[in-house]
Design an enzyme around this catalytic site. Structure first.
Site, PDB file in Angstrom:
ATOM      1  N   THR A 174       0.822  -1.215   0.000  1.00 55.76           N
ATOM      2  CA  THR A 174       0.000   0.000   0.000  1.00 55.76           C
ATOM      3  C   THR A 174       0.854   1.262   0.000  1.00 55.76           C
ATOM      4  OG1 THR A 174      -1.521   1.271   1.375  1.00 55.76           O
ATOM      5  CG2 THR A 174      -0.082  -0.230   2.536  1.00 55.76           C
ATOM      6  N   ASP A 175       0.280   2.359  -0.484  1.00 54.72           N
ATOM      7  CA  ASP A 175       0.985   3.646  -0.433  1.00 54.72           C
ATOM      8  C   ASP A 175       1.077   4.197   0.992  1.00 54.72           C
ATOM      9  OD1 ASP A 175      -1.672   4.381  -0.058  1.00 54.72           O
ATOM     10  OD2 ASP A 175      -1.744   5.821  -1.709  1.00 54.72           O
ATOM     11  N   GLU A 176       0.285   3.613   1.910  1.00 54.33           N
ATOM     12  CA  GLU A 176       0.272   4.161   3.277  1.00 54.33           C
ATOM     13  C   GLU A 176       1.609   3.986   3.992  1.00 54.33           C
ATOM     14  OE1 GLU A 176      -3.108   3.426   5.725  1.00 54.33           O
ATOM     15  OE2 GLU A 176      -4.506   3.520   4.048  1.00 54.33           O
ATOM     16  N   TYR A 178      -1.892  -0.337  11.012  1.00 54.44           N
ATOM     17  CA  TYR A 178      -2.018  -1.026   9.716  1.00 54.44           C
ATOM     18  C   TYR A 178      -0.801  -0.746   8.839  1.00 54.44           C
ATOM     19  CZ  TYR A 178      -3.296  -1.533   4.775  1.00 54.44           C
ATOM     20  OH  TYR A 178      -3.280  -1.838   3.443  1.00 54.44           O
ATOM     21  N   LYS A 203       2.193  -3.224   7.365  1.00 53.63           N
ATOM     22  CA  LYS A 203       2.475  -3.406   5.933  1.00 53.63           C
ATOM     23  C   LYS A 203       3.930  -3.002   5.636  1.00 53.63           C
ATOM     24  CE  LYS A 203       0.077  -4.490   2.980  1.00 53.63           C
ATOM     25  NZ  LYS A 203      -0.310  -5.807   2.413  1.00 53.63           N
TER      26      LYS A 203
HETATM   27  P1  NAD Z   1      -9.641  -7.266   2.274  1.00 49.23           P
HETATM   28  O1  NAD Z   1      -9.626  -6.972   3.732  1.00 49.23           O
HETATM   29  O2  NAD Z   1     -10.859  -6.998   1.477  1.00 49.23           O
HETATM   30  O3  NAD Z   1      -9.276  -8.799   2.029  1.00 49.23           O
HETATM   31  C1  NAD Z   1      -8.253  -9.450   2.740  1.00 49.23           C
HETATM   32  C2  NAD Z   1      -8.442 -10.952   2.557  1.00 49.23           C
HETATM   33  O4  NAD Z   1      -7.391 -11.612   3.287  1.00 49.23           O
HETATM   34  C3  NAD Z   1      -9.765 -11.472   3.130  1.00 49.23           C
HETATM   35  O5  NAD Z   1     -10.358 -12.359   2.210  1.00 49.23           O
HETATM   36  C4  NAD Z   1      -9.356 -12.212   4.400  1.00 49.23           C
HETATM   37  O6  NAD Z   1     -10.195 -13.304   4.720  1.00 49.23           O
HETATM   38  C5  NAD Z   1      -7.956 -12.679   4.031  1.00 49.23           C
HETATM   39  N1  NAD Z   1      -7.125 -12.917   5.217  1.00 49.23           N
HETATM   40  C6  NAD Z   1      -6.962 -12.093   6.282  1.00 49.23           C
HETATM   41  N2  NAD Z   1      -6.154 -12.674   7.190  1.00 49.23           N
HETATM   42  C7  NAD Z   1      -5.775 -13.866   6.660  1.00 49.23           C
HETATM   43  C8  NAD Z   1      -4.940 -14.916   7.117  1.00 49.23           C
HETATM   44  N3  NAD Z   1      -4.313 -14.852   8.305  1.00 49.23           N
HETATM   45  N4  NAD Z   1      -4.794 -16.006   6.342  1.00 49.23           N
HETATM   46  C9  NAD Z   1      -5.415 -16.099   5.137  1.00 49.23           C
HETATM   47  N5  NAD Z   1      -6.222 -15.137   4.658  1.00 49.23           N
HETATM   48  C10 NAD Z   1      -6.399 -14.031   5.417  1.00 49.23           C
HETATM   49  O7  NAD Z   1      -8.376  -6.493   1.679  1.00 49.23           O
HETATM   50  P2  NAD Z   1      -8.187  -5.774   0.266  1.00 49.23           P
HETATM   51  O8  NAD Z   1      -8.691  -4.395   0.376  1.00 49.23           O
HETATM   52  O9  NAD Z   1      -8.673  -6.658  -0.800  1.00 49.23           O
HETATM   53  O10 NAD Z   1      -6.603  -5.689   0.207  1.00 49.23           O
HETATM   54  C11 NAD Z   1      -5.819  -6.750  -0.342  1.00 49.23           C
HETATM   55  C12 NAD Z   1      -4.358  -6.377  -0.262  1.00 49.23           C
HETATM   56  O11 NAD Z   1      -4.117  -5.187  -0.995  1.00 49.23           O
HETATM   57  C13 NAD Z   1      -3.868  -6.104   1.155  1.00 49.23           C
HETATM   58  O12 NAD Z   1      -2.569  -6.632   1.277  1.00 49.23           O
HETATM   59  C14 NAD Z   1      -3.853  -4.592   1.267  1.00 49.23           C
HETATM   60  O13 NAD Z   1      -2.879  -4.163   2.184  1.00 49.23           O
HETATM   61  C15 NAD Z   1      -3.490  -4.218  -0.157  1.00 49.23           C
HETATM   62  N6  NAD Z   1      -3.996  -2.904  -0.603  1.00 49.23           N
HETATM   63  C16 NAD Z   1      -5.325  -2.579  -0.476  1.00 49.23           C
HETATM   64  C17 NAD Z   1      -5.771  -1.348  -0.958  1.00 49.23           C
HETATM   65  C18 NAD Z   1      -7.227  -0.947  -0.849  1.00 49.23           C
HETATM   66  O14 NAD Z   1      -7.551   0.208  -1.132  1.00 49.23           O
HETATM   67  N7  NAD Z   1      -8.134  -1.825  -0.479  1.00 49.23           N
HETATM   68  C19 NAD Z   1      -4.868  -0.466  -1.548  1.00 49.23           C
HETATM   69  C20 NAD Z   1      -3.522  -0.832  -1.647  1.00 49.23           C
HETATM   70  C21 NAD Z   1      -3.104  -2.054  -1.183  1.00 49.23           C
HETATM   71  O1  DAU Z   2      -4.138   4.005   0.391  1.00 47.16           O
HETATM   72  C1  DAU Z   2      -4.360   2.625   0.344  1.00 47.16           C
HETATM   73  C2  DAU Z   2      -5.182   2.202   1.526  1.00 47.16           C
HETATM   74  O2  DAU Z   2      -6.492   2.707   1.309  1.00 47.16           O
HETATM   75  C3  DAU Z   2      -5.215   0.696   1.720  1.00 47.16           C
HETATM   76  O3  DAU Z   2      -3.927   0.236   2.019  1.00 47.16           O
HETATM   77  C4  DAU Z   2      -6.170   0.315   2.851  1.00 47.16           C
HETATM   78  O4  DAU Z   2      -6.265  -1.094   2.946  1.00 47.16           O
HETATM   79  C5  DAU Z   2      -7.536   0.896   2.538  1.00 47.16           C
HETATM   80  O5  DAU Z   2      -8.398   0.629   3.616  1.00 47.16           O
HETATM   81  C6  DAU Z   2      -7.443   2.403   2.295  1.00 47.16           C
HETATM   82  O6  DAU Z   2      -7.154   3.112   3.518  1.00 47.16           O
HETATM   83  P1  DAU Z   2      -7.928   4.467   3.922  1.00 47.16           P
HETATM   84  O7  DAU Z   2      -7.840   4.617   5.377  1.00 47.16           O
HETATM   85  O8  DAU Z   2      -7.515   5.593   3.070  1.00 47.16           O
HETATM   86  O9  DAU Z   2      -9.441   4.026   3.444  1.00 47.16           O
HETATM   87  P2  DAU Z   2     -10.868   4.245   4.125  1.00 47.16           P
HETATM   88  O10 DAU Z   2     -11.877   3.843   3.105  1.00 47.16           O
HETATM   89  O11 DAU Z   2     -10.952   3.636   5.470  1.00 47.16           O
HETATM   90  O12 DAU Z   2     -10.944   5.822   4.303  1.00 47.16           O
HETATM   91  C7  DAU Z   2     -10.826   6.699   3.196  1.00 47.16           C
HETATM   92  C8  DAU Z   2     -10.902   8.122   3.726  1.00 47.16           C
HETATM   93  O13 DAU Z   2     -12.231   8.351   4.221  1.00 47.16           O
HETATM   94  C9  DAU Z   2      -9.964   8.368   4.898  1.00 47.16           C
HETATM   95  O14 DAU Z   2      -9.474   9.690   4.823  1.00 47.16           O
HETATM   96  C10 DAU Z   2     -10.877   8.229   6.122  1.00 47.16           C
HETATM   97  C11 DAU Z   2     -12.219   8.713   5.611  1.00 47.16           C
HETATM   98  N1  DAU Z   2     -13.391   8.062   6.246  1.00 47.16           N
HETATM   99  C12 DAU Z   2     -13.445   6.713   6.297  1.00 47.16           C
HETATM  100  C13 DAU Z   2     -14.520   6.071   6.887  1.00 47.16           C
HETATM  101  C14 DAU Z   2     -14.555   4.561   6.963  1.00 47.16           C
HETATM  102  C15 DAU Z   2     -14.439   8.841   6.743  1.00 47.16           C
HETATM  103  O15 DAU Z   2     -14.394  10.082   6.670  1.00 47.16           O
HETATM  104  N2  DAU Z   2     -15.506   8.201   7.340  1.00 47.16           N
HETATM  105  C16 DAU Z   2     -15.570   6.849   7.440  1.00 47.16           C
HETATM  106  O16 DAU Z   2     -16.571   6.336   8.021  1.00 47.16           O
END
Ligand code: NAD
Ligand code: DAU
Length: 350
Positions: free
Chosen positions: A131-133, A156, A160
């Site tokens: 992730t970019d975080e 988180y 990562k």
């Molecule tokens: P998600 O939470 O939707 O899915 C995660 C999956 O991993 C789930 O199916 C969960 O059951 C599985 N999991 C969790 N713990 C586990 C374990 N111990 N063993 C096996 N499986 C397990 O997450 P996502 O949003 O699809 O993100 C996927 C990946 O991409 C992550 O590594 C996240 O850090 C990265 N990522 C997400 C975003 C985003 O915006 N969602 C952006 C950048 C990177």
């Molecule tokens: O940047 C990549 C990341 O983006 C991934 O690595 C993470 O897995 C993914 O969850 C996401 O993180 P964020 O914290 O940016 O996503 P989230 O959807 O939780 O929140 C997006 C923005 O919205 C953030 O600034 C917080 C705000 N927010 C979020 C929620 C859930 C609100 O204002 N209200 C809310 O209820």
């Protein structure tokens, strides 16, 4: 790529990646290991579960006794690692779960990979999805590049960042052929409604308050999930071993502007008067340590591998809203039971 392991394939991004790979590589075996936490859902993969090149294994990536035999059985040449605890707010409430999966789980996979490959790395890849975080938080200016110093600020992102460091360490120490990508915020179908966009869509449908953290001025860079899946496929095939690639949407939005756009789209689709959903916006206590701005410089990916996103945000949001509106049963299932407890804990005192 003959035998591909995808971790976390029942989650949001993972399920799109599994679908793409099952369809794109009919001659390969695609194994999905996922322990089906609250975020993992086999409904996400209903349309591919019967395909002959697909296998699902319910298992914890941090459990050596489950992971090592799986590697022996399938002899993976490719590992595409997405499994993670992924929600920042949950990491603030319970960091240990993030250490377990994101750190220990990743190291366990690295060990299993190393044990299987035994230094024979020709045609092998361990791809770590990050992730970019990990880069921290930006001010009003600037972009994260692949050389930006790590500065994770939530449990988180710290977990990562730790996993990224382990992956790089296994490359430098043991020569493991790794690739890492760091992506910005994804959105689209199948995202669990704890994240901003699906949570707000669900709340709009039910005319519930839309809890905007702080002043809604935080900025995120949004990428449609299917475009991320395509970029992952490309980087896996064409990315250079040992390299990192940033993946982004070229699509920065202030939260409150995004929410207003989403409200407009939803009002139209639900046949409600303009302004109805925006009236649900409620400013609530900010997230602890809330990162102000993420924005990705993805020029390396574009220059070296020729990839850039093409879907317009309005179009992507429109498709996303349609998906949630036509998958009410999915939404109903994932927002019952534990979700109600989670929602109360997260939002009641805000
Ligand atoms: P998600 O939470 O939707 O899915 C995660 C999956 O991993 C789930 O199916 C969960 O059951 C599985 N999991 C969790 N713990 C586990 C374990 N111990 N063993 C096996 N499986 C397990 O997450 P996502 O949003 O699809 O993100 C996927 C990946 O991409 C992550 O590594 C996240 O850090 C990265 N990522 C997400 C975003 C985003 O915006 N969602 C952006 C950048 C990177
Ligand atoms: O940047 C990549 C990341 O983006 C991934 O690595 C993470 O897995 C993914 O969850 C996401 O993180 P964020 O914290 O940016 O996503 P989230 O959807 O939780 O929140 C997006 C923005 O919205 C953030 O600034 C917080 C705000 N927010 C979020 C929620 C859930 C609100 O204002 N209200 C809310 O209820």
């Amino acid at each position: 790529m003959q035998n591909i392991l995808i971790t976390g394939g029942a989650g949001f991004i993972g399920s799109h990646v599994v679908r793409l790979f099952v369809k794109t590589y009919p001659g390969s075996t695609i194994v999905n290991i996922d322990n089906l936490t609250y975020a993992g859902n086999l409904l996400n993969l209903k349309d591919v579960e019967q395909e002959s090149n697909y296998r699902f294994i319910k298992g914890d990536i941090a459990d050596r006794d489950q992971v090592f035999p799986l590697f022996e059985k399938y002899g993976f040449d490719t590992v595409l690692h997405l499994a993670a605890e992924s929600h920042v707010d949950r990491s603030i409430a319970n960091p240990m779960a993030f250490v377990h999966t994101n750190v220990l789980g990743t190291v366990n996979l690295l060990n299993a990979t190393r044990h299987l490959w035994k230094g024979q790395y020709q045609g092998k890849r361990f791809y770590h999805v990050s992730t970019d975080e990990v880069y921290g938080s930006l001010g009003e200016e600037g972009l994260f590049t692949e050389t930006t110093a790590y500065d994770p600020r939530s449990p988180y992102s710290a977990s990562k960042a730790s996993s990224d460091h382990f992956v790089r360490a296994y490359h430098h120490t043991y020569g493991l052929p790794v690739v890492i990508s760091n992506c910005s915020n994804n959105y689209g179908p199948n995202q669990f409604p704890e994240k901003l966009i699906p949570l707000f869509i669900n709340n709009i449908i039910h005319k519930k308050p839309l809890p905007v953290y702080g002043k809604g001025e935080n900025v995120r860079d949004w990428l449609y999930v299917e475009e991320h899946a395509e970029a992952l496929d490309l980087v896996l095939r064409k990315g250079k071993v040992g390299e990192t690639y940033n993946i982004g949407g070229h699509n920065e939005w202030k939260n409150i502007d995004l929410v207003r756009l989403l409200c407009k789209i939803m009002d139209k689709k639900l046949g409600r008067a303009p302004g109805t959903s925006e009236g649900l916006v409620t400013y609530v206590r900010d997230r602890a340590g809330h990162d102000l701005r993420y924005a990705i410089d993805a020029s390396k990916l574009q220059n070296e591998l020729g990839w850039k996103p093409s879907l317009k945000f309005e179009e992507g949001l429109d498709k996303t809203a349609d998906w949630y509106l036509s998958n009410e049963e999915w939404l109903r299932q994932v927002t019952s039971g534990d979700y109600l407890h989670y929602y109360r804990e997260q939002y009641q005192d805000r």
